[in-house]
Each structure stands twice: as structure tokens, then as C-alpha cells.
Design an enzyme around this catalytic site. Structure first.
Site, PDB file in Angstrom:
ATOM      1  N   LYS A  52     -21.558  -5.456   1.078  1.00  0.00           N
ATOM      2  CA  LYS A  52     -20.387  -4.802   0.511  1.00  0.00           C
ATOM      3  C   LYS A  52     -20.409  -5.050  -0.998  1.00  0.00           C
ATOM      4  O   LYS A  52     -20.757  -6.154  -1.445  1.00  0.00           O
ATOM      5  CB  LYS A  52     -19.127  -5.408   1.141  1.00  0.00           C
ATOM      6  N   SER A 127     -11.313  -1.797   4.294  1.00  0.00           N
ATOM      7  CA  SER A 127     -11.999  -1.387   3.104  1.00  0.00           C
ATOM      8  C   SER A 127     -13.523  -1.454   3.194  1.00  0.00           C
ATOM      9  O   SER A 127     -14.209  -0.915   2.323  1.00  0.00           O
ATOM     10  CB  SER A 127     -11.534  -2.251   1.934  1.00  0.00           C
ATOM     11  N   SER A 151     -10.161  -5.581   7.083  1.00  0.00           N
ATOM     12  CA  SER A 151     -11.222  -4.738   6.518  1.00  0.00           C
ATOM     13  C   SER A 151     -12.605  -4.889   7.122  1.00  0.00           C
ATOM     14  O   SER A 151     -13.508  -4.119   6.777  1.00  0.00           O
ATOM     15  CB  SER A 151     -11.326  -4.951   5.020  1.00  0.00           C
TER      16      SER A 151
HETATM   17  N1  GLN Z   1      -5.826  -2.408   4.544  1.00  0.00           N
HETATM   18  C1  GLN Z   1      -5.509  -3.686   4.004  1.00  0.00           C
HETATM   19  C2  GLN Z   1      -5.157  -3.559   2.537  1.00  0.00           C
HETATM   20  O1  GLN Z   1      -5.225  -2.485   2.064  1.00  0.00           O
HETATM   21  C3  GLN Z   1      -6.627  -4.651   4.228  1.00  0.00           C
HETATM   22  C4  GLN Z   1      -7.697  -4.581   3.253  1.00  0.00           C
HETATM   23  C5  GLN Z   1      -8.707  -5.662   3.414  1.00  0.00           C
HETATM   24  O2  GLN Z   1      -8.784  -6.331   4.446  1.00  0.00           O
HETATM   25  N2  GLN Z   1      -9.474  -5.873   2.378  1.00  0.00           N
HETATM   26  O3  GLN Z   1      -4.819  -4.492   1.884  1.00  0.00           O
END
Ligand code: GLN
Length: 446
Positions: A52, A127, A151
Site C-alpha cells: 500500500k 482505503s 481498511s
Molecule cells: N473508512 C474509514 C475511514 O475513512 C477507515 C479507513 C481506514 O481504515 N484507513 O476513516
């Protein structure tokens, strides 16, 4: 080389890679061959993967999906990158993601949205959407991701993969660009629990460079896979199966429970009474930490700088104004507001108290059961663009995943079949440091 060709052929449709590191991959592959020829034998030796794009990679663009890190080449490798490389893994590139890991659809990336390989008109989740799409499309067998509020698990669910968020502190965060430091945790996405076990074994462990990394021996995840499930106590939280959950997903989840019963598990209804407060608490705490973490991107030290600033204020304002996308700005504003004098007690402190209640709910539940099982997501992968004008609708999609981050416990999502051609994920949660148990249950089911 076969995979590099496959990436070149298929990724233009998916947009899962931000950078392909062909030169690095070929030299790492050569080194792995030499180690193998010298008699070395490790599961990750020569294993192709990608990271990532928030894991720092030395001399390679580390963009965090943001314009503000345009051209930023990290001067060092993240601990996770270093550990996997020394185990002999071959890095094929850096993967697309929501900007600064903020999002559940991989639509907020400066590098454009990622498509779900199961249906190119739909989101892959976020994400870590690039990680999920690349593994699901068989461009790579495994990838790293990070999970601040789901995410790893939510994109795994949307793309028919297995993904595990370890206990907070199990994997070093050093060199992982911070979103919400008290929630962030790195972990793998792969097709099976077995592959996740191999990856996690390569990623986990104490690191003195991360002060929140826990100095505790890493379990033998591969050995844990083989444990029989007879006597396993599964808890089904009644709050998980209420309104808001797509009934077709509920059916798939209950079908998994039936299979696990056949393997000897027992099932019990439990309660997580404070779950309803998780989304408001998370969407105060995470933006609050983000507003602080992202203050370092000022146009001076990293990446993007605006043109012809007239003075220092103008440099800060325009570099940040032009460099950050809309969702990141929204969260910086929410977080700054929640932390400001006069509002701190009402929002941030209150959210921290809710966080403790959520943790206590899990501690109480794990007195009665070994694992908690439920859906990973309330809905199937949605159409690209469907939630773009409604950030709160997207936040609500995180209902099942964010509690594990608030409590710090490990969570795993595994495939549970398809509805209308779209993958469904089942989530398993376990007490602190019981990643082996999660991988075990997923492996026995698979
Ligand atoms: N969807 C969540 C957010 O927008 C989680 C994102 C994540 O785990 N990085 O914060």
C-alpha cells in the site's frame, strides 16, 4: 516477469498500482534465486507482493494517494517493508489507496478510483482498495494494507479475499505514514488464511522504533491453522443482525455459522451494547488525530509546494489548499474543531470515554466466547460514485469494522460466498493477540 506482464496488461482497467517497481523486482527476484540455490528455504523467499502506498519505500515514490506527496521519495524503508524484503519477498510496486487512507471506497485517491475486479463499475472498498483489487485480479498473490477503521477487512470483503487487522501493537507502524496513530495497524490481504498467516509471520514482531509496538513473542501462525475447531465458542452479537444489514448478507453469514457448527463449534448470542456509539466516536477520534498528524505537510518539508508563494503564510495555505483533496480537508477541519479549546471536553473527551465502553463490551463478551462472528459490511460493494456526495452515508458503512480498532483487538474478514455476483465477507474478532485463532477458524472453514 509473468506478473509484471499481467500488471501491464490488466492494471490500466483496474488502476490498482500507483507505481510498478520493475527494476527492484527483478533484482530482488535474482537475489531470492541465489538464496534458494544456496539452500535457503522460506515461504516468502521469492514471493511476489506489493505495498500500500503509505508504507515508506526507500527512493521510491510514497504518495499516500495524495497530491501533497507528489514526488516524495522516502529516504528509508518502513519496518514492514524491510522485514518482508529480508525474508526474500519481491516488491512489484506500490498500490493505490484512498488519500491518507481516508475512505471506504478508494475514490478519494489523487491517482483516481480503483475498480472492483468482480464488477468494474463498482468500488473495491477502501482505503486499501488497490491492495484488494490487485490480489483479487491475481496480479499479485498478497499485498500489505493498513486498517484504521476497516481498511483491510472491508476491501477484502468486497473482493472475495482474506484480510487480517492484527492487534494494535503487533505490527510496527514505523515508516507507515500516520492517519490516526492510536488506531492504525498494518496487515496482509491475500486469497487464503494460510497466505495471510505466512505474510503476517513476516510482518509481525517487536520494533523499538515504534513506541506502541508490543514486545511479545509472535505466535506460530502456521501451526495455529491446524487446530481442530471442536469446542470453539462463537458469539453472535444481536446488535449486528438488526436493521441496516442487507438480509442477503445476513443469510450468507448464518450459512458460515452452520458450517462452523458442523466442525464442532458452539454458538451463543451475545451483546455489544455500546456499538451504536462507535461511528460518532470514531469520526471524532480519527479526524482529531489526523488533523495533528497531517500538520507536517506544510509545503516545506515534503512533496508538493505551491508556485510563487508571496510569503510563508501564503506558502502554507496554498500548498495545503492545493495539495489536499476534499475528504482530507473535511477531516482536518472536523478534527481541529473537535480538539479546539471549549469543544475538547464535549467531543474528543466524550469520544474517548465511549472508546473505553466499547473496549469493555469486548472484554466482557470474550469472557463468554472465543471469537465473535458477524458480517464485515452491511451492504455489498456499491457503484462507483454512488456515495460521493454523501460522506456520512460512506461513514455508516464502517459500522462493523471500526469497533475492533477502537478496542485494539484483532479482526479478520474471509470470503462467505456471493450475492448477485458480488462477494460477501464474514468478520471474525478475537481477544488481544489471538491472530492465530482468527487464522485458524478461517483456515478450517476454507
Ligand atoms: N473508512 C474509514 C475511514 O475513512 C477507515 C479507513 C481506514 O481504515 N484507513 O476513516
Amino acid at each position: 516477469r509473468t506478473l509484471l506482464a499481467r500488471i501491464a496488461q490488466l492494471d490500466p482497467q483496474l488502476n490498482s498500482f500507483i507505481s510498478v517497481t520493475e527494476e527492484l523486482a527483478l533484482s530482488q527476484a535474482k537475489a531470492a534465486d541465489a538464496r534458494r540455490a544456496a539452500g535457503e528455504n522460506g515461504a516468502l523467499l521469492g514471493a511476489p507482493l506489493a505495498h500500500k502506498d503509505l508504507f515508506c519505500t526507500q527512493d521510491i515514490l510514497t504518495s499516500c494517494g495524495s497530491k501533497i506527496l507528489g514526488g516524495f521519495k522516502a529516504p528509508y524503508n518502513a519496518t514492514v517493508v524491510e522485514k518482508l524484503a529480508s525474508a526474500g519477498a519481491v516488491t512489484l510496486g506500490k498500490l493505490n489507496m484512498d488519500e491518507f487512507a481516508m475512505g471506504s471506497a478508494n475514490e478519494s485517491s489523487h491517482y483516481g478510483p480503483v475498480k472492483n475486479p468482480w464488477d468494474l463499475s463498482r468500488v473495491p472498498g477502501g482505503s486499501s482498495g488497490g491492495s484488494a483489487a490487485a490480489v483479487a485480479a491475481r496480479l499479485i498473490p498478497a499485498a500489505t494494507g493498513t486498517d484504521t477503521g476497516g481498511s483491510i477487512r472491508q476491501p477484502a470483503a468486497f473482493t472475495n479475499l482474506t484480510g487480517i487487522k492484527p492487534t494494535y501493537g503487533r505490527v510496527s507502524r514505523w515508516g507507515m505514514i500516520a492517519y490516526a496513530s492510536s488506531l492504525d495497524q498494518g496487515g496482509p490481504l491475500a486469497r487464503t488464511a494460510e497466505d495471510c498467516a505466512l505474510m503476517l509471520a513476516g510482518m509481525a514482531g517487536f520494533d523499538a522504533k515504534d513506541s506502541t509496538c508490543v514486545d511479545q513473542p509472535v505466535d506460530d501462525y502456521l501451526a495455529a491453522l491446524q487446530q481442530p475447531l471442536a469446542g470453539l465458542r462463537i458469539g453472535l452479537p444481536k446488535e449486528y443482525f438488526g436493521a441496516g444489514l442487507d438480509s442477503r448478507i445476513a443469510d450468507k453469514v448464518l450459512a458460515v455459522v452452520e458450517e462452523l457448527k458442523k466442525l464442532g463449534a458452539t454458538v451463543k448470542e451475545i451483546s455489544l451494547p455500546n456499538m451504536q456509539h462507535a461511528i460518532p466516536a470514531y469520526y471524532v477520534i480519527a479526524p482529531a488525530e489526523a488533523s495533528s498528524n497531517l500538520s507536517r505537510f506544510d509545503g516545506v518539508r515534503f512533496g508538493y509546494r505551491c508556485e510563487n508563494p508571496k510569503d510563508l503564510q501564503d506558502l502554507y495555505k496554498r500548498s495545503r489548499g492545493e495539495g489536499f483533496g476534499a475528504e482530507v480537508k473535511r477531516r482536518i477541519m472536523v478534527g481541529t474543531y473537535a480538539l479546539s479549546a471549549g469543544y475538547y471536553d464535549a467531543y474528543y473527551l466524550k469520544a474517548q470515554k465511549i472508546r473505553r465502553l466499547i473496549k469493555n463490551d469486548f472484554v466482557a463478551a470474550f469472557n463468554e466466547v472465543d471469537v465473535i462472528l458477524g458480517p464485515t459490511t452491511p451492504n455489498l460493494a456499491w457503484q462507483i460514485g454512488a456515495k460521493n456526495n454523501d460522506p456520512v452515508a460512506e461513514y455508516l458503512e464502517d459500522i462493523y469494522t471500526i469497533t475492533a480498532n477502537l478496542a485494539g483487538i484483532p479482526g479478520l474478514s474471509m470470503p462467505a460466498g456471493f450475492v448477485d455476483g458480488l462477494p460477501v465477507g464474514v468478520q471474525l474478532l478475537a481477544p488481544y493477540f489471538q491472530e492465530g485463532r482468527l487464522l485458524n477458524v478461517a483456515h478450517q472453514y476454507q
